[in-house]
Design a protein around this motif. Structure first.
Motif, PDB file in Angstrom:
ATOM      1  N   LYS A  43      28.544  91.643  39.718  1.00  0.00           N
ATOM      2  CA  LYS A  43      27.638  91.287  38.632  1.00  0.00           C
ATOM      3  C   LYS A  43      26.514  90.405  39.145  1.00  0.00           C
ATOM      4  N   GLY A  44      25.333  90.562  38.545  1.00  0.00           N
ATOM      5  CA  GLY A  44      24.196  89.736  38.924  1.00  0.00           C
ATOM      6  C   GLY A  44      23.124  89.793  37.872  1.00  0.00           C
ATOM      7  N   GLY A  45      22.196  88.861  37.931  1.00  0.00           N
ATOM      8  CA  GLY A  45      21.124  88.837  36.951  1.00  0.00           C
ATOM      9  C   GLY A  45      20.189  90.010  37.103  1.00  0.00           C
ATOM     10  N   VAL A  46      19.972  90.469  38.332  1.00  0.00           N
ATOM     11  CA  VAL A  46      19.037  91.557  38.612  1.00  0.00           C
ATOM     12  C   VAL A  46      19.711  92.552  39.547  1.00  0.00           C
ATOM     13  N   GLY A  47      19.515  93.819  39.272  1.00  0.00           N
ATOM     14  CA  GLY A  47      19.968  94.884  40.154  1.00  0.00           C
ATOM     15  C   GLY A  47      18.802  95.783  40.498  1.00  0.00           C
ATOM     16  N   VAL A  48      18.770  96.281  41.745  1.00  0.00           N
ATOM     17  CA  VAL A  48      17.642  97.086  42.219  1.00  0.00           C
ATOM     18  C   VAL A  48      18.131  98.463  42.640  1.00  0.00           C
ATOM     19  N   VAL A  49      17.467  99.495  42.141  1.00  0.00           N
ATOM     20  CA  VAL A  49      17.671 100.868  42.602  1.00  0.00           C
ATOM     21  C   VAL A  49      16.405 101.283  43.342  1.00  0.00           C
ATOM     22  N   ARG A  50      16.580 101.705  44.597  1.00  0.00           N
ATOM     23  CA  ARG A  50      15.421 101.989  45.457  1.00  0.00           C
ATOM     24  C   ARG A  50      15.390 103.471  45.830  1.00  0.00           C
ATOM     25  N   PHE A  51      14.194 104.063  45.774  1.00  0.00           N
ATOM     26  CA  PHE A  51      13.961 105.461  46.153  1.00  0.00           C
ATOM     27  C   PHE A  51      12.956 105.501  47.306  1.00  0.00           C
ATOM     28  N   SER A  52      13.089 106.523  48.143  1.00  0.00           N
ATOM     29  CA  SER A  52      12.062 106.792  49.154  1.00  0.00           C
ATOM     30  C   SER A  52      11.861 108.294  49.222  1.00  0.00           C
ATOM     31  N   GLY A  65      21.870  93.480  36.449  1.00  0.00           N
ATOM     32  CA  GLY A  65      22.693  93.646  37.639  1.00  0.00           C
ATOM     33  C   GLY A  65      24.092  94.170  37.449  1.00  0.00           C
ATOM     34  N   GLY A  66      24.485  94.607  36.276  1.00  0.00           N
ATOM     35  CA  GLY A  66      25.825  95.153  36.097  1.00  0.00           C
ATOM     36  C   GLY A  66      25.969  96.497  36.789  1.00  0.00           C
ATOM     37  N   GLN A  67      27.115  96.727  37.403  1.00  0.00           N
ATOM     38  CA  GLN A  67      27.316  97.966  38.147  1.00  0.00           C
ATOM     39  C   GLN A  67      27.284  99.186  37.230  1.00  0.00           C
ATOM     40  N   ALA A  68      27.813  99.073  36.010  1.00  0.00           N
ATOM     41  CA  ALA A  68      27.789 100.202  35.081  1.00  0.00           C
ATOM     42  C   ALA A  68      26.356 100.605  34.746  1.00  0.00           C
ATOM     43  N   VAL A  69      25.502  99.596  34.554  1.00  0.00           N
ATOM     44  CA  VAL A  69      24.089  99.866  34.247  1.00  0.00           C
ATOM     45  C   VAL A  69      23.416 100.561  35.425  1.00  0.00           C
TER      46      VAL A  69
END
Length: 463
Positions: A21-30, A97-101
């Motif tokens: 868990k975290g306040g912010v989660g990042v999904v990155r694309f290239s 930052g939730g993993q489910a999200v």
């Protein structure tokens, strides 16, 4: 292309933040910069974001599923190629930052990719950094520094890794390579015109240039060896008789009660390892069983493990009790490796009426009061060959040191040829070429694909 190097024709995606868990989660694309994928990238952005985000500008995005229901409310950033970390089209979604999200965001991204006929797959460990290297955004030494910066165990070592990432190490390697290339060009030109070979070594001051190159190489090798110690840490082993205060010294240096302290001889029966930072340099301090003759089978096993720890040590601290009169020769008893530096430390000097006048290579301390501990820390770093703290240096790896040593061996051979006449200029030139190739292994210019794949496979996902 080696199987260890993934296909670069695919678009890739990964969760770039740590699990949990975290306040912010990042999904990155290239997205690779082929014409077809560039068009698919635009379609993907329109469906994923609702519009094409402005370059390098954080834009609020309410991401919705195929039925229009909200998945997350966050920010999206677009970095057009080649002005991105990977050198490709990069898109980042920064949400909660939730993993489910984050998994829901990933699932929606794959749905949209299929609708756009876009070949999107999960990124392999280190693949974003690998693409940055393959697209000439970073050299290999800088790419490795990305992983070192993530793994840094102190502020000082993080600064050293950041220095490598910014190119401090690479610039020194490239400067040395340029000096070698300059001398190689002179040699090759002379070999192309044999009638001009007479007295080449004197006319071109080849010997003087080679001395300058060797001096720069030796300085760089010394710095790289320190950089390896910053990265890998040092193993410092405490040895001594029972009750000389090894566990007390470990606790004093650690700043907490790591080991059990007792007046009963033989309390420590096994190795106790504690990770520490001294002046920003990571090290592992190993407390060992007291050395003595004993009939206790468990204690004997602990003493045998002490000997094994000594074989793996970078530095040995031989602890003795300054308040007693008997001081056996523990170094002879241990049969130390020849190259292992050792420091005799006299503990419990607080029990003496006067501070002892000790010869060079010996220090007096008090684990109880802290007397002499700062001097001990300085001497530990001095004895393992670290001249300064990491914020003034850079991070390096053992493979960098190995490559520099190979380079140095070829430069030394070239120097031997330079002492002879111009009839062996071709051998001189060949040694310079081999030295230059060895430097190329550091920055990745001369590395095979299978080794590149192995290096990047050790990175974390999403980096």
């Amino acid at each position: 292309m080696s199987q260890l190097l993934p296909q670069r024709a695919d678009a890739i995606v990964a969760i770039a933040t740590a699990p949990g868990k975290g306040g912010v989660g990042v999904v990155r694309f290239s997205f690779p910069c082929t014409h077809e994928i560039s068009q698919q990238f635009e379609q993907f952005c329109l469906q994923f974001c609702g519009r094409m985000p402005a370059p390098r500008l954080a834009t609020r995005l309410v991401l919705r599923d195929a039925h229009g229901h909200p998945i997350d409310d966050g920010l999206v950033l677009r970095f057009p190629a080649p002005a991105s970390f990977t050198g490709e089209h990069v898109l980042e979604f920064q949400g909660h930052g939730g993993q489910a999200v984050l998994q829901a965001v990933m699932a929606r991204a794959f749905e949209i990719a299929r609708e756009c006929s876009l070949q999107l797959r999960h990124a392999l460990p280190g693949e974003f950094t690998q693409r940055a290297f393959l697209n000439d955004k970073l050299d290999l030494a800088q790419a490795e520094a990305v992983a070192d910066l993530i793994d840094a165990s102190s502020v000082a070592t993080a600064r050293a890794a950041a220095a490598s990432l910014s190119g401090v190490f690479s610039r020194q390697v490239n400067a040395l390579a340029e000096h070698i290339v300059h001398l190689r060009l002179l040699l090759e030109a002379t070999l192309d015109f044999p009638e001009e070979e007479i007295e080449f070594l004197e006319k071109a001051d080849a010997k003087g240039q080679l001395r300058t190159i060797l001096h720069a190489h030796n300085a760089l090798l010394a710095s790289a060896q320190e950089g390896v110690k910053f990265r890998d840490g040092l193993q410092v082993v405490l040895v001594g008789e029972p009750n000389v205060g090894k566990s007390s010294l470990l606790n004093a240096l650690a700043g907490e009660d790591v080991a059990i302290v007792s007046p009963v001889a033989g309390t420590t029966r096994d190795r106790i390892k504690q990770e520490l930072n001294i002046r920003g340099v990571p090290l592992v301090l190993v407390d060992t069983a007291g050395l003595r003759d004993t009939a206790d089978e468990v204690e004997r096993i602990g003493i045998e493990r002490t000997r094994k720890s000594v074989e793996e040590a970078d530095l040995l601290l031989v602890l003795k009790d300054a308040s007693t009169q008997t001081h056996p020769d523990l170094l002879g008893h241990l049969q130390l490796p020849k190259a292992l530096p050792s420091l005799v430390v006299w503990n419990k000097v607080d029990l003496l009426q006067h501070t002892p006048d000790l010869p060079a290579g010996q220090l007096g301390v008090s684990a109880k009061t802290g007397l002499g501990l700062e001097a001990l820390k300085d001497e530990v770093l001095n004895m393992v060959g670290i001249a300064h703290t990491p914020e003034h240096g850079f991070m390096a790896r053992q493979r960098h040191v190995d490559a520099l040593r190979v380079c140095g061996a070829h430069l030394q051979q070239a120097a031997e040829f330079a002492q002879q006449d111009d009839r062996i200029l071709d051998l001189f030139a060949e040694e310079l070429r081999l030295a230059h190739d060895a430097l190329g292994e550091i920055t990745g210019k001369m590395l095979p694909d299978d080794l590149l794949g192995l290096i990047f496979s050790r990175f974390c996902i999403g980096k």
